[in-house]
Design a protein around this motif. Structure first.
Motif, mmCIF file in Angstrom:
data_model
loop_
_atom_site.group_PDB
_atom_site.id
_atom_site.type_symbol
_atom_site.label_atom_id
_atom_site.label_comp_id
_atom_site.label_asym_id
_atom_site.label_seq_id
_atom_site.Cartn_x
_atom_site.Cartn_y
_atom_site.Cartn_z
ATOM 1 N N GLY A 69 -9.877 4.023 -8.275
ATOM 2 C CA GLY A 69 -9.024 5.132 -8.681
ATOM 3 C C GLY A 69 -8.204 5.733 -7.552
ATOM 4 O O GLY A 69 -7.201 6.384 -7.795
ATOM 5 N N GLN A 70 -8.636 5.548 -6.297
ATOM 6 C CA GLN A 70 -7.919 6.200 -5.186
ATOM 7 C C GLN A 70 -7.479 5.218 -4.114
ATOM 8 O O GLN A 70 -8.203 4.268 -3.809
ATOM 9 C CB GLN A 70 -8.856 7.214 -4.521
ATOM 10 N N TRP A 71 -6.321 5.511 -3.545
ATOM 11 C CA TRP A 71 -5.846 4.719 -2.403
ATOM 12 C C TRP A 71 -6.510 5.295 -1.151
ATOM 13 O O TRP A 71 -5.933 6.156 -0.484
ATOM 14 C CB TRP A 71 -4.330 4.798 -2.284
ATOM 15 N N LYS A 72 -7.709 4.847 -0.869
ATOM 16 C CA LYS A 72 -8.460 5.416 0.250
ATOM 17 C C LYS A 72 -8.295 4.504 1.471
ATOM 18 O O LYS A 72 -8.730 3.355 1.452
ATOM 19 C CB LYS A 72 -9.939 5.487 -0.153
ATOM 20 N N SER A 73 -7.660 5.051 2.534
ATOM 21 C CA SER A 73 -7.346 4.203 3.695
ATOM 22 C C SER A 73 -8.585 3.553 4.295
ATOM 23 O O SER A 73 -9.550 4.239 4.607
ATOM 24 C CB SER A 73 -6.674 5.028 4.798
ATOM 25 N N TRP A 90 0.832 -1.213 0.000
ATOM 26 C CA TRP A 90 0.000 0.000 0.000
ATOM 27 C C TRP A 90 0.870 1.268 0.000
ATOM 28 O O TRP A 90 0.704 2.165 -0.823
ATOM 29 C CB TRP A 90 -0.899 -0.029 1.250
ATOM 30 N N PHE A 116 -3.177 -0.552 -9.625
ATOM 31 C CA PHE A 116 -4.076 0.593 -9.471
ATOM 32 C C PHE A 116 -5.303 0.210 -8.650
ATOM 33 O O PHE A 116 -5.875 -0.868 -8.873
ATOM 34 C CB PHE A 116 -4.576 1.073 -10.846
ATOM 35 N N PRO A 117 -5.732 1.107 -7.762
ATOM 36 C CA PRO A 117 -6.976 0.807 -7.032
ATOM 37 C C PRO A 117 -8.153 0.797 -7.995
ATOM 38 O O PRO A 117 -8.199 1.634 -8.912
ATOM 39 C CB PRO A 117 -7.114 1.966 -6.045
ATOM 40 N N SER A 130 1.148 3.390 -3.596
ATOM 41 C CA SER A 130 0.317 4.596 -3.594
ATOM 42 C C SER A 130 1.176 5.851 -3.801
ATOM 43 O O SER A 130 0.658 6.963 -3.802
ATOM 44 C CB SER A 130 -0.479 4.698 -2.282
ATOM 45 N N ARG A 131 2.497 5.682 -3.960
ATOM 46 C CA ARG A 131 3.387 6.841 -4.177
ATOM 47 C C ARG A 131 4.203 6.634 -5.453
ATOM 48 O O ARG A 131 5.335 6.125 -5.411
ATOM 49 C CB ARG A 131 4.334 6.982 -2.992
#
Ligand code: HEM
Length: 496
Positions: free
Chosen positions: A445-449, A290, A441-442, A294-295
């Motif tokens: 679209g977003q790496w949402k914790s 993660w 890729f999520p 995510s970076r």
């Protein structure tokens, strides 16, 4: 009727406050200061039941004291949140002891018989612990174990690449399966008890009830039911150990039987090790993936480092690319930094000790009374600005600066995780292969914790909800092999 209910509630609250006051009377002023609970009498107990060791992060934020007392009805928990006290507590390890928990986990987690548990009362527990530690020291047998683990990781990442088509996966499910499969290949050999998917599923279902089982409140027997599936498979496996069973399993089985344990009880000790193995390594791998993927710019730097120092490419892409494990362990400081920073920010464990005799620590400053428990909460130390500077999400992954006696991811001496080199190699190897072979890729679209699963019994918590990812193979994904290198090479991880 309404009045009766109101009177009953007022009566109950009054009783709780009176009992809370009574607890205050049994408190000795030389003990660490009591931290009152928000709900009288049972507030701390409820907090621990709900959040596990992560509860100490909340209580530690409410006080500046280095060590404080939480009243949990019949017993007290002393919570140390101080780096300074760690070596002081270590020095008192004769009466602030980890030993009693070996017996507790044997009974509650492994389901060992009373006779088997009694073996852990005496000096045998130290001998046993020493055997485990020695068998996990770097050496040629560790290389064999690592190689079986590595081949399994390669095959699972290859399966993800899926002949260039990629896949959509649930990150938790994928990391759980990879760790069970690869770690079991390492420890139990390639024909291990978790090859049966039902045994693996039972293991993970069992983990959801583990804390209730430990606290003897698994009222519907769910944990026992699932554990029985795992125990049965492991007992079957232990009937005829394999040619590729690891040294640590062979040695453990031998000493337990020599000490007088029955065959079944000895086999159940292996079930216990699965909790330490899979339960801790899975969330560590999950969050490492993660934090890195995510970076994107950090990921690119890590890829460059790996290509430069640890990878030999088969330029024609007809044979195999090779990942040099020794180089991965020793010549990839950025990768190691991201790994350790991941551990620092996600760690929630609190090392536990039982107070076996009244003990003064810190030159007589604090009295810890016999029969109670001491927990050394890791998170307040891992988040201390004084030690590490400010922690903002994603701020420092690339620059982990080791701080002695302030990193508790592997426990604290004399009870450091004996498998830390194996586990660090496993997660670094997996993330390295993912980094060079895949883009991830999520799905949304977003790496949402996600929220966390507070009922885990682990150093790092797993997420409470599955997170879907799309895996796309990168150009140049192909066949891989590993080069093991020198038997004594170690990952330069900070511990203790
Ligand atoms: C990333 C993965 C892992 C992490 C973060 C981790 C973490 C820890 C921690 C924090 C402790 C200290 C517990 C305490 O004092 O309360 C510990 C102890 C232990 N771990 Fe691990 N562990 C990992 C993987 C493993 C694996 C793969 C094994 C496999 C055998 C293992 C076996 C043990 C054992 C046997 C102990 C008890 C040591 C003793 O009695 O002194 N761990 N681990």
């Amino acid at each position: 009727m309404l009045y009766e209910i109101v009177y009953a509630l007022v009566g109950l609250v009054g009783l709780a406050y009176s009992l809370d006051y009574a607890l205050d009377l049994r408190y000795d002023a030389r003990e660490p200061k009591r931290l009152p609970s928000r709900i009288p009498l049972i507030g701390h107990l409820l907090g621990i039941v709900k959040y596990g060791t992560a509860y100490y992060n909340q209580t530690s934020e409410r006080t500046a004291d280095e060590i404080y007392t939480l009243d949990c009805v019949a017993l007290k928990i002393y919570v140390s949140r101080s780096r300074r006290l760690i070596p002081i507590i270590q020095k008192a390890s004769k009466t602030l002891s980890f030993r009693p928990f070996v017996k507790v986990v044997a009974r509650e987690m492994a389901g060992n018989s009373e006779e088997a548990c009694d073996l852990f009362d005496g000096s045998f527990v130290d001998e046993y612990s020493q055997v485990v530690k020695s068998a996990l020291l770097p050496g040629t047998h560790q290389d064999d174990q690592n190689l079986r683990m590595a081949h399994s990781v390669i095959s699972l990442v290859d399966d993800l690449v899926n002949g260039g088509k990629g896949k959509t996966i649930g990150l938790l499910e994928w990391t759980q399966h990879l760790i069970v499969e690869a770690t079991s290949c390492g420890f139990f050999g390639v024909e291990h008890p978790f090859k049966d998917p039902e045994v693996e599923r039972a293991f993970w279902r069992w983990q959801l009830y583990l804390r209730s089982q430990m606290a003897s409140v698994d009222f519907f027997g769910k944990a026992n039911q699932e554990r029985e599936v795992v125990n049965k498979a492991i007992i079957e496996y232990c009937r005829k150990l394999k040619d590729d069973t690891s040294k640590v399993v062979l040695d453990r089985q031998r000493v337990l039987k020599v000490a007088g344990m029955t065959f079944e009880d000895a086999a159940k000790q292996e079930t216990l090790f699965c909790v330490a193995m899979f339960g801790n390594t899975t969330p560590t791998l999950y969050w490492f993936i993660w934090e890195l993927f995510s970076r994107p710019s950090l990921l690119e730097e890590v890829r460059r480092e790996l290509e430069e120092h640890a990878i030999t490419r088969d330029k024609a892409n007809q044979g195999e690319h090779v990942l040099d494990i020794a180089a991965l362990k020793t010549r990839c400081p950025l990768m190691l930094s991201v790994f350790q920073e991941t551990q620092r920010i996600h760690h929630v464990h609190a090392n536990i000790r039982k107070v076996t005799a009244d003990t003064f620590i810190d030159n007589g400053r604090y009295l810890l009374r016999k029969g109670n428990y001491l927990q050394m909460a890791g998170s307040p130390i891992h988040y201390s600005e004084e030690i590490w500077g400010p922690t903002q999400a994603g701020s420092k992954e690339a620059s982990f600066v080791p701080q002695p006696s302030a990193f508790m991811a592997w426990g604290t001496p004399p009870h450091l995780c004996p498998a830390r080199q194996f586990a660090a190699t496993e997660v670094m190897l997996t993330v390295a292969l993912l980094a060079v072979e895949c883009d991830i890729f999520p799905n949304g679209g977003q790496w949402k914790s996600p929220t966390l699963r507070y009922n885990d019994v682990a150093a790092i918590l797993s997420p409470g909800k599955e997170f879907e990812l799309q895996v796309k193979p990168r150009r140049g994904a192909g066949k891989w092999d590993v080069k093991m290198g020198m038997g004594k090479t170690q990952v330069n991880i900070l511990s203790g």
